[in-house]
Write a protein that holds these residues in place. Structure first.
Motif, PDB file in Angstrom:
ATOM      1  N   ALA A 153     -45.474 -34.447 -46.613  1.00 24.53           N
ATOM      2  CA  ALA A 153     -45.776 -33.057 -46.250  1.00 24.53           C
ATOM      3  C   ALA A 153     -44.507 -32.229 -46.169  1.00 24.53           C
ATOM      4  O   ALA A 153     -44.479 -31.061 -46.610  1.00 24.53           O
ATOM      5  N   CYS A 154     -43.455 -32.800 -45.618  1.00 26.33           N
ATOM      6  CA  CYS A 154     -42.190 -32.071 -45.503  1.00 26.33           C
ATOM      7  C   CYS A 154     -41.598 -31.763 -46.873  1.00 26.33           C
ATOM      8  O   CYS A 154     -41.201 -30.627 -47.161  1.00 26.33           O
ATOM      9  N   TYR A 155     -41.526 -32.755 -47.730  1.00 30.32           N
ATOM     10  CA  TYR A 155     -40.936 -32.537 -49.058  1.00 30.32           C
ATOM     11  C   TYR A 155     -41.746 -31.532 -49.871  1.00 30.32           C
ATOM     12  O   TYR A 155     -41.186 -30.650 -50.546  1.00 30.32           O
ATOM     13  N   LEU A 156     -43.071 -31.653 -49.826  1.00 30.80           N
ATOM     14  CA  LEU A 156     -43.904 -30.742 -50.614  1.00 30.80           C
ATOM     15  C   LEU A 156     -43.852 -29.323 -50.073  1.00 30.80           C
ATOM     16  O   LEU A 156     -43.797 -28.355 -50.841  1.00 30.80           O
ATOM     17  N   SER A 157     -43.853 -29.172 -48.771  1.00 32.84           N
ATOM     18  CA  SER A 157     -43.758 -27.843 -48.178  1.00 32.84           C
ATOM     19  C   SER A 157     -42.393 -27.227 -48.445  1.00 32.84           C
ATOM     20  O   SER A 157     -42.271 -26.021 -48.674  1.00 32.84           O
ATOM     21  N   GLN A 158     -41.370 -28.067 -48.432  1.00 34.45           N
ATOM     22  CA  GLN A 158     -40.023 -27.600 -48.735  1.00 34.45           C
ATOM     23  C   GLN A 158     -39.933 -27.077 -50.168  1.00 34.45           C
ATOM     24  O   GLN A 158     -39.120 -26.210 -50.486  1.00 34.45           O
ATOM     25  N   ALA A 159     -40.800 -27.604 -51.037  1.00 28.98           N
ATOM     26  CA  ALA A 159     -40.870 -27.146 -52.429  1.00 28.98           C
ATOM     27  C   ALA A 159     -41.860 -25.995 -52.591  1.00 28.98           C
ATOM     28  O   ALA A 159     -42.270 -25.672 -53.708  1.00 28.98           O
ATOM     29  N   ILE A 203     -40.099 -44.081 -47.503  1.00 30.55           N
ATOM     30  CA  ILE A 203     -39.836 -44.157 -48.943  1.00 30.55           C
ATOM     31  C   ILE A 203     -41.101 -43.865 -49.744  1.00 30.55           C
ATOM     32  O   ILE A 203     -41.072 -43.124 -50.730  1.00 30.55           O
ATOM     33  N   GLY A 204     -42.222 -44.440 -49.311  1.00 29.36           N
ATOM     34  CA  GLY A 204     -43.473 -44.157 -49.997  1.00 29.36           C
ATOM     35  C   GLY A 204     -43.822 -42.683 -49.941  1.00 29.36           C
ATOM     36  O   GLY A 204     -44.312 -42.103 -50.916  1.00 29.36           O
ATOM     37  N   GLY A 205     -43.571 -42.054 -48.802  1.00 31.32           N
ATOM     38  CA  GLY A 205     -43.844 -40.630 -48.664  1.00 31.32           C
ATOM     39  C   GLY A 205     -42.981 -39.790 -49.579  1.00 31.32           C
ATOM     40  O   GLY A 205     -43.456 -38.831 -50.212  1.00 31.32           O
ATOM     41  N   HIS A 206     -41.704 -40.126 -49.668  1.00 27.81           N
ATOM     42  CA  HIS A 206     -40.801 -39.406 -50.567  1.00 27.81           C
ATOM     43  C   HIS A 206     -41.239 -39.552 -52.011  1.00 27.81           C
ATOM     44  O   HIS A 206     -41.354 -38.562 -52.758  1.00 27.81           O
ATOM     45  N   ASN A 207     -41.502 -40.797 -52.439  1.00 25.80           N
ATOM     46  CA  ASN A 207     -41.810 -41.038 -53.846  1.00 25.80           C
ATOM     47  C   ASN A 207     -43.151 -40.444 -54.254  1.00 25.80           C
ATOM     48  O   ASN A 207     -43.304 -39.961 -55.379  1.00 25.80           O
ATOM     49  N   ALA A 208     -44.115 -40.453 -53.355  1.00 26.27           N
ATOM     50  CA  ALA A 208     -45.400 -39.808 -53.652  1.00 26.27           C
ATOM     51  C   ALA A 208     -45.223 -38.304 -53.796  1.00 26.27           C
ATOM     52  O   ALA A 208     -45.854 -37.671 -54.653  1.00 26.27           O
ATOM     53  N   ALA A 209     -44.372 -37.719 -52.960  1.00 20.60           N
ATOM     54  CA  ALA A 209     -44.117 -36.278 -53.063  1.00 20.60           C
ATOM     55  C   ALA A 209     -43.468 -35.944 -54.403  1.00 20.60           C
ATOM     56  O   ALA A 209     -43.811 -34.941 -55.039  1.00 20.60           O
ATOM     57  N   MET A 210     -42.529 -36.786 -54.853  1.00 19.86           N
ATOM     58  CA  MET A 210     -41.880 -36.537 -56.150  1.00 19.86           C
ATOM     59  C   MET A 210     -42.897 -36.630 -57.288  1.00 19.86           C
ATOM     60  O   MET A 210     -42.899 -35.808 -58.216  1.00 19.86           O
ATOM     61  N   ALA A 211     -43.771 -37.639 -57.225  1.00 13.32           N
ATOM     62  CA  ALA A 211     -44.793 -37.796 -58.265  1.00 13.32           C
ATOM     63  C   ALA A 211     -45.771 -36.626 -58.239  1.00 13.32           C
ATOM     64  O   ALA A 211     -46.192 -36.125 -59.296  1.00 13.32           O
ATOM     65  N   ALA A 212     -46.128 -36.168 -57.041  1.00 19.14           N
ATOM     66  CA  ALA A 212     -47.064 -35.046 -56.918  1.00 19.14           C
ATOM     67  C   ALA A 212     -46.453 -33.767 -57.480  1.00 19.14           C
ATOM     68  O   ALA A 212     -47.131 -32.972 -58.154  1.00 19.14           O
ATOM     69  N   LEU A 213     -45.178 -33.545 -57.206  1.00 16.19           N
ATOM     70  CA  LEU A 213     -44.514 -32.346 -57.733  1.00 16.19           C
ATOM     71  C   LEU A 213     -44.489 -32.365 -59.256  1.00 16.19           C
ATOM     72  O   LEU A 213     -44.688 -31.328 -59.902  1.00 16.19           O
ATOM     73  N   GLU A 214     -44.255 -33.523 -59.842  1.00 15.06           N
ATOM     74  CA  GLU A 214     -44.280 -33.621 -61.302  1.00 15.06           C
ATOM     75  C   GLU A 214     -45.670 -33.320 -61.843  1.00 15.06           C
ATOM     76  O   GLU A 214     -45.815 -32.620 -62.862  1.00 15.06           O
ATOM     77  N   ARG A 215     -46.717 -33.789 -61.147  1.00  9.69           N
ATOM     78  CA  ARG A 215     -48.094 -33.532 -61.593  1.00  9.69           C
ATOM     79  C   ARG A 215     -48.438 -32.058 -61.454  1.00  9.69           C
ATOM     80  O   ARG A 215     -49.111 -31.482 -62.329  1.00  9.69           O
ATOM     81  N   LEU A 216     -47.974 -31.432 -60.393  1.00 11.45           N
ATOM     82  CA  LEU A 216     -48.282 -30.014 -60.174  1.00 11.45           C
ATOM     83  C   LEU A 216     -47.589 -29.109 -61.190  1.00 11.45           C
ATOM     84  O   LEU A 216     -48.040 -27.977 -61.426  1.00 11.45           O
ATOM     85  N   ARG A 217     -46.515 -29.595 -61.793  1.00 12.09           N
ATOM     86  CA  ARG A 217     -45.804 -28.789 -62.797  1.00 12.09           C
ATOM     87  C   ARG A 217     -46.475 -28.847 -64.160  1.00 12.09           C
ATOM     88  O   ARG A 217     -46.124 -28.079 -65.058  1.00 12.09           O
ATOM     89  N   LYS A 218     -47.432 -29.767 -64.336  1.00 16.19           N
ATOM     90  CA  LYS A 218     -48.093 -29.893 -65.635  1.00 16.19           C
ATOM     91  C   LYS A 218     -49.030 -28.725 -65.888  1.00 16.19           C
ATOM     92  O   LYS A 218     -49.645 -28.193 -64.975  1.00 16.19           O
TER      93      LYS A 218
END
Length: 515
Positions: free
Chosen positions: A28-34, A500-515
């Motif tokens: 939630a923090c990483y995604l909101s920060q983005a 770590i799982g939270g960070h990596n899921a956020a990175m994967a989600a951001l990549e999906r949202l950019r599609k």
């Protein structure tokens, strides 16, 4: 299924997150920060899951880290990138292992001259040198491997080149018992080393799963050091909640998801409050819970195999060895954890028998951090003890649960008492109702209380932190649906209090949202 009124509201978000444990909050923090709109849906009245702190005993102002209690894998990088405000404290003592009727070995966190002397009094110079060589080698592996945990997964070949052929053979390729025999001869020393391959994992020294577990326990932050969260594990959660809110995430407790509908266009969730639409779904819950809600198949996993015990004491007990209890309990206190005892306990449990001698380890949070106690308790000399018992898989308790739990508790207490100059029962504080401040959690109770599947603290079997076999996922969080990602302990490189799982899921989600 919840009954919804015709006036039920529908809200739209970029990302919906199931569960409110520490990994979900990191996401939630990483995604909101983005600058993504995020809602976190936690069915319990409080956030944290296994990382919560609670007042476990009526009228006793001791705030215990009830389920998880030390921090090793949580990267400083995540803390710094998110601006999280919590503190972890170092323990001077690494571990104490009693042996015989009046002996014991004490090792400090840093292998200093005192540690060398203590180890040499128990064993020989060759074993001391082997200890230093072994942990020097795994330390170099940790330095190289830890930074990769927050990157896209490397291939098996890349990791093999990264850590070197000898380390690869010692820690990955061959069973752990072969490596232990290569370096060590002493039964107790071998057992103490092996415990890092068994914590929370139903395996023995011949099972490659113990290699994986060992690796995770020794690579955190490139050092493998296990630190005490100041104020208790709940301080980590509070810091994440505070930061997520400041970044604009919507955080909801008492918000249970009844069902999830997946489509190519997005995600629909029904809660007891409203209907939610999201472009992407992250799950901080276990893969088993995600399967129940979405139908996305989760991998089968072994039973959880640990008993969790918390207690509050009037004071620390005296030991038969005469060692100062302020030293013995400051690090990890090993009970019945020689190699022979560990293997025997595994064999008995595998034969559906409760082990005669239950391996366990414990530590005293309040020796490093007394802030979890009210001042009156500190002044009275009160302390907490946390114990984690091994080789007690869930299936042992499927029948006659309460009687089996009582028997296991008695054997755990007996295992501790064999090293004490006074029985621990005489030192357990009473709560406001006159009951002993002692709680014991079986795998079944861990599943009921915090949704650990069969009590498995890792949400499933741990996997190597790199691509292997047919699994070529980029982040190790992807599922069969391209809008759904596993953010909790059940993803690759998950497990433990790591984020770590939270960070990596956020990175994967951001990549999906950019599609």
């Amino acid at each position: 299924m919840f009954r919804r009124s015709i006036h039920h509201l529908t809200k739209k978000y970029d990302v919906a997150i199931l569960g409110g444990g520490h990994n979900a909050l990191v996401s939630a923090c990483y995604l909101s920060q983005a600058n993504k709109s995020v809602v976190v849906l936690e069915k319990a009245p409080q956030f944290g899951g296994a990382t919560q702190s609670v007042y476990a005993f009526d009228g006793v102002p001791a705030k215990l880290s009830r389920y998880s209690y030390l921090v090793s894998l949580f990267p400083d990088r995540i803390k710094n990138e998110l601006g999280l405000e919590f503190e972890t404290l170092r323990r001077k003592v690494s571990w104490y292992a009693p042996h015989g009727s009046d002996g014991g070995i004490l090792l400090n966190r840093l292998f200093d001259e005192e540690s060398r002397k203590n180890l040499l009094e128990f064993t020989n110079q060759q074993e001391v040198e082997a200890w230093q060589e072994f942990y020097g080698k795994i330390g170099r592996v940790a330095e190289k491997l830890a930074p990769t945990l927050l990157e896209p997964l490397k291939t098996e070949e890349e990791v093999r080149d990264l850590i070197g052929e000898e380390a690869w053979v010692d820690f990955v390729e061959q069973p752990l018992f072969v490596t232990l025999d290569k370096y060590f001869t002493d039964d107790l020393i071998k057992g103490i080393v092996l415990t890092d391959g068994l914590i929370g994992t139903w395996a023995n020294a011949n099972d490659r799963l113990s290699n994986i577990c060992f690796l995770y326990h020794l690579i955190g932050n490139g050092t493998g050091e296990w630190r005490v969260p100041k104020g208790g594990m709940g301080q980590v959660v509070d810091a994440l909640v505070s930061r997520a809110k400041k970044l604009g995430a919507e955080l909801r407790t008492d918000s249970e998801v009844a069902n999830v509908d997946l489509s190519d266009d997005g995600i629909s969730l029904n809660t007891n409050e409203e209907d939610i639409q999201a472009d992407v779904l992250l799950s901080g819950a276990s893969p088993a819970v995600l399967e129940r809600l979405t139908g996305i198949t989760s991998a089968s996993c072994r039973d959880g195999s640990q008993i969790k015990v918390n207690m509050v004491l009037k004071r620390l007990p005296k030991l038969k060895s005469g060692i100062d209890p302020n030293l013995a309990f400051a690090g990890t206190f090993h009970i019945n954890e020689s190699y022979r005892q560990l293997e025997k306990a595994y064999a008995q449990a595998a034969a559906n028998q409760i082990p005669d001698e239950i391996p366990a380890e414990m530590y005293c949070h309040t020796l490093t951090d007394s802030s979890i106690l009210d001042k009156s308790m500190v002044d009275a000399g009160n302390h907490t003890l946390t114990l984690f018992a091994l080789h007690t898989p869930a299936y042992l308790f499927d029948k006659d649960h309460e009687n089996k739990k009582t028997l296991v508790t008695e054997r755990i207490i007996s295992g501790l008492n064999q090293h004490l100059a006074e029985p621990i029962e005489d030192l357990i504080l009473k709560d406001a109702n006159g009951k002993p401040c002692l709680e014991v959690k079986t795998p079944q109770e861990l599943e009921k209380e915090i949704d650990l599947p069969r009590g498995n603290i890792f949400h499933g079997d741990l996997s190597w932190p790199w691509q292997s076999g047919k699994d070529q996922r980029k982040w190790g969080v992807e599922t069969a649906h391209d809008r759904v990602f596993v953010a909790g302990a059940g993803c690759m490189r998950g497990g433990g209090v790591s984020g770590i799982g939270g960070h990596n899921a956020a990175m994967a989600a951001l990549e999906r949202l950019r599609k």
